[in-house]
Design an enzyme around this catalytic site. Sequence first.
Site, mmCIF file in Angstrom:
data_model
loop_
_atom_site.group_PDB
_atom_site.id
_atom_site.type_symbol
_atom_site.label_atom_id
_atom_site.label_comp_id
_atom_site.label_asym_id
_atom_site.label_seq_id
_atom_site.Cartn_x
_atom_site.Cartn_y
_atom_site.Cartn_z
ATOM 1 C CG ASP A 1 54.015 41.087 62.070
ATOM 2 O OD1 ASP A 1 54.150 42.038 61.271
ATOM 3 O OD2 ASP A 1 52.964 40.911 62.734
ATOM 4 C CG ASP B 1 50.280 40.648 54.510
ATOM 5 O OD1 ASP B 1 50.822 41.674 54.939
ATOM 6 O OD2 ASP B 1 49.205 40.204 54.962
ATOM 7 C CD GLU C 1 49.459 44.819 59.574
ATOM 8 O OE1 GLU C 1 48.467 45.450 59.199
ATOM 9 O OE2 GLU C 1 49.562 43.578 59.438
ATOM 10 C CG HIS D 1 23.355 11.681 78.827
ATOM 11 N ND1 HIS D 1 22.203 11.685 78.075
ATOM 12 C CD2 HIS D 1 23.907 10.449 78.666
ATOM 13 C CE1 HIS D 1 22.050 10.504 77.490
ATOM 14 N NE2 HIS D 1 23.083 9.731 77.832
ATOM 15 N NE ARG E 1 38.458 43.501 57.931
ATOM 16 C CZ ARG E 1 39.772 43.410 58.033
ATOM 17 N NH1 ARG E 1 40.528 44.500 57.932
ATOM 18 N NH2 ARG E 1 40.349 42.268 58.262
ATOM 19 C CB SER F 1 42.416 47.257 58.637
ATOM 20 O OG SER F 1 41.041 46.997 58.423
ATOM 21 C CG HIS G 1 46.056 37.193 56.312
ATOM 22 N ND1 HIS G 1 45.256 37.903 57.166
ATOM 23 C CD2 HIS G 1 47.139 37.968 56.092
ATOM 24 C CE1 HIS G 1 45.825 39.073 57.432
ATOM 25 N NE2 HIS G 1 46.971 39.129 56.784
HETATM 26 N N1 BES Z 1 48.499 44.042 54.397
HETATM 27 C C1 BES Z 1 47.343 43.815 55.186
HETATM 28 C C2 BES Z 1 46.288 44.886 55.029
HETATM 29 C C3 BES Z 1 45.641 44.960 53.675
HETATM 30 C C4 BES Z 1 45.026 43.847 53.155
HETATM 31 C C5 BES Z 1 45.635 46.140 53.004
HETATM 32 C C6 BES Z 1 44.441 43.915 51.919
HETATM 33 C C7 BES Z 1 45.026 46.224 51.782
HETATM 34 C C8 BES Z 1 44.448 45.097 51.227
HETATM 35 C C9 BES Z 1 47.731 43.727 56.648
HETATM 36 O O1 BES Z 1 48.877 42.950 56.851
HETATM 37 C C10 BES Z 1 46.621 43.059 57.428
HETATM 38 O O2 BES Z 1 46.418 41.888 57.239
HETATM 39 N N2 BES Z 1 45.957 43.819 58.290
HETATM 40 C C11 BES Z 1 45.013 43.283 59.209
HETATM 41 C C12 BES Z 1 44.903 44.278 60.321
HETATM 42 C C13 BES Z 1 44.430 43.732 61.640
HETATM 43 C C14 BES Z 1 45.290 42.619 62.154
HETATM 44 C C15 BES Z 1 44.344 44.862 62.642
HETATM 45 C C16 BES Z 1 43.665 43.086 58.539
HETATM 46 O O3 BES Z 1 43.296 43.832 57.617
HETATM 47 O O4 BES Z 1 42.984 42.148 58.924
HETATM 48 MN MN MN Z 2 50.351 43.485 55.557
HETATM 49 MN MN MN Z 3 48.301 40.828 56.786
#
Ligand code: BES
Ligand code: MN
Ligand code: MN
Length: 458
Positions: A89, A120, A154, A214, A329, A400, A428
Site C-alpha cells: 500500500d 515506500d 502499513e 456572527h 513519536r 515507525s 509521503h
Molecule cells: N517506511 C515508513 C517508515 C520509515 C520511515 C522507516 C522513515 C524509516 C524511516 C513507513 O511506511 C511509514 O510511513 N510508517 C508510518 C507508520 C504509521 C502509519 C503507523 C510512519 O512512520 O509514520
Molecule cells: Mn514504508
Molecule cells: Mn510510509
Amino acid sequence: MNSAVIDFINTNRDRYLEELTQYIAIPSVSALPEHAGDMRRCAEWTAEQLKTIGLQNVRVIETPGHPVVYGDWLNAPGAPTVLFYGHYDVQPVDPLDQWISPPFEATVRDNELFARGATDDKGQLFIHVKALEAHLSQTGTLPINARVIFEGEEEIGSPNLDQFIREHKDELSCDVVVISDSAMFDKGVPSICYGLRGLSYFQIDLRGTSTDLHSGSFGGAVANPAFVLAQVLSQMKDRGGHVKIPGFYDDVRELTEPEREEFKRLPFNQKQYRKGLGAPKLHGETGYSTLERTWARPTFEVNGVLGGFTGEGAKTVIPATAMAKVSMRLVPNQDPDKIAALFEEYVKKVTPKSVELKVTRMHGGKPWMTEIDNAFVKAAVRAIEQGFNRSPVYTREGGSIPVVATFQSELNAPTVLFGVGLPDENAHAPNEKLDLDNFYNGIIASAYLYNEIGAIRK
Ligand code: BES
Ligand code: MN
Ligand code: MN
C-alpha cells in the site's frame, strides 16, 4: 556466490524497471475507500509475481481490511528461515498539482524513478522479489528458507496485522525478519538501522456552540474553539521543544555517551540538511543534536489543524468547531498505551470548560531497538559490503514500522532493516522517488544476503 545469479541481475535491469513500473501503476492507496478495488488488484498482482518467480503456497489472504499476500519456499533443510516483510500500500498523492509527472506513471529523470510507492515501499520490497527470482531461476534453489508477507495496511497503522500474525504464528515462524522499508544514511553511505521510533496518534475535536456565529453579535460572549485549540496545542511543548505532558519522559531510554559519539562521527552536514529542507532555521529540543532529536528523542507534532473560515477574503465568524490531528513519536522504552493515557489526561486538564472536548485515539506503535552484534546483522553487513562496495554505518531512524515490535514479541524473531531508500526521496510527499543505483545494488546486496544468512547454521 554463483556468479550466474549476479550476471542475471545485471542483464535484467530493464525488465525490473518495466515490472516495477507496472506495479506502481496500480494506485494502491490504503487510506481511501475509493481505492478498495485497486488494493485487491495490487494484492493479486503481487501474488502473481510471487508465483512467477517460483515461490510456493502463494495466497492472497483476507483480513477484515486489505488482504495480506503470502508465499514461501522452504526446501533448504538446516538453513535459517527468513521472513521478508513489506507493504504494497502507498500514501495518498495530494497535493496532486505539485507532482512534476503523474504519481502512478513511473518516470525516470536523472537516474531516479519518480512515482508514489517508488521508495515506500513497492520499489524496496521489489528488490527482494527480484533477488529471490535471480537465485531460483539461475540455481533452481535458495540458500535459505524464505517466507514472504506483504501487507496492504502499513500506511494506515496496520490495524489488522497483529491479529493476523497471532493467527498465523506457525506459518510465519522464522529465525529472522528482513525488511527493506527505510533509508540509508546518504547516497554512497549504506547503513544498518538498529532503532525505530514508535507512535501515538490522536484527533482532538473542540466544539464551542451549536452553530457558527456572527463574530460581532457574539464575539466576547463565548469561547472561540479555533483560539482555544491554539491555546491547548501551545500547552504541549515549551519553547525549548520539551514536551510538557506530565510523565512523558519517565520511561525514555537516555542516549549513552558511546552512542552520542557514534552519531557525531556520521558524515552529517547540518547546513546542507537545513537547506535541503528549505527551513530558515532548524528547531528542536535543546541539548540534543539534529540526529539525536530525530532518532533518539520523543516528540510532539501537530499533523494538521482545521477550523473556521479559510476561504478567500474575510468573513466575520466564530466557528462552532475546531479540530487537530496530533501525534507523538516515541523512543525505547516508552509504551504507546501508557503515553496515550497520559496525553488524554493532560488534554482534558488544559482544555477550558467553555468548549466541549472529544479526544479520539487513532493508531499507535511500539518503538524498537535491536542488538547490532547478532549473526544476522553481521550477515547483512557483509551483504551490503558486496552490493554497495562499502561498509555500512549504524543508524537509527525517526520513522515507525510498528510490526517490527510484534515480530519480536509474537515470533521471537529479530529484525534486520535492509533499507535502500534515501532520506531525500520524498516519501509521503509529492515527487516521491527512488535512486536507481540503489535499486540495482539493493537487488545484488539482497542476493548476497541470502548466501550470508544461509551460511549461518542453526
Ligand atoms: N517506511 C515508513 C517508515 C520509515 C520511515 C522507516 C522513515 C524509516 C524511516 C513507513 O511506511 C511509514 O510511513 N510508517 C508510518 C507508520 C504509521 C502509519 C503507523 C510512519 O512512520 O509514520
Ligand atoms: Mn514504508
Ligand atoms: Mn510510509
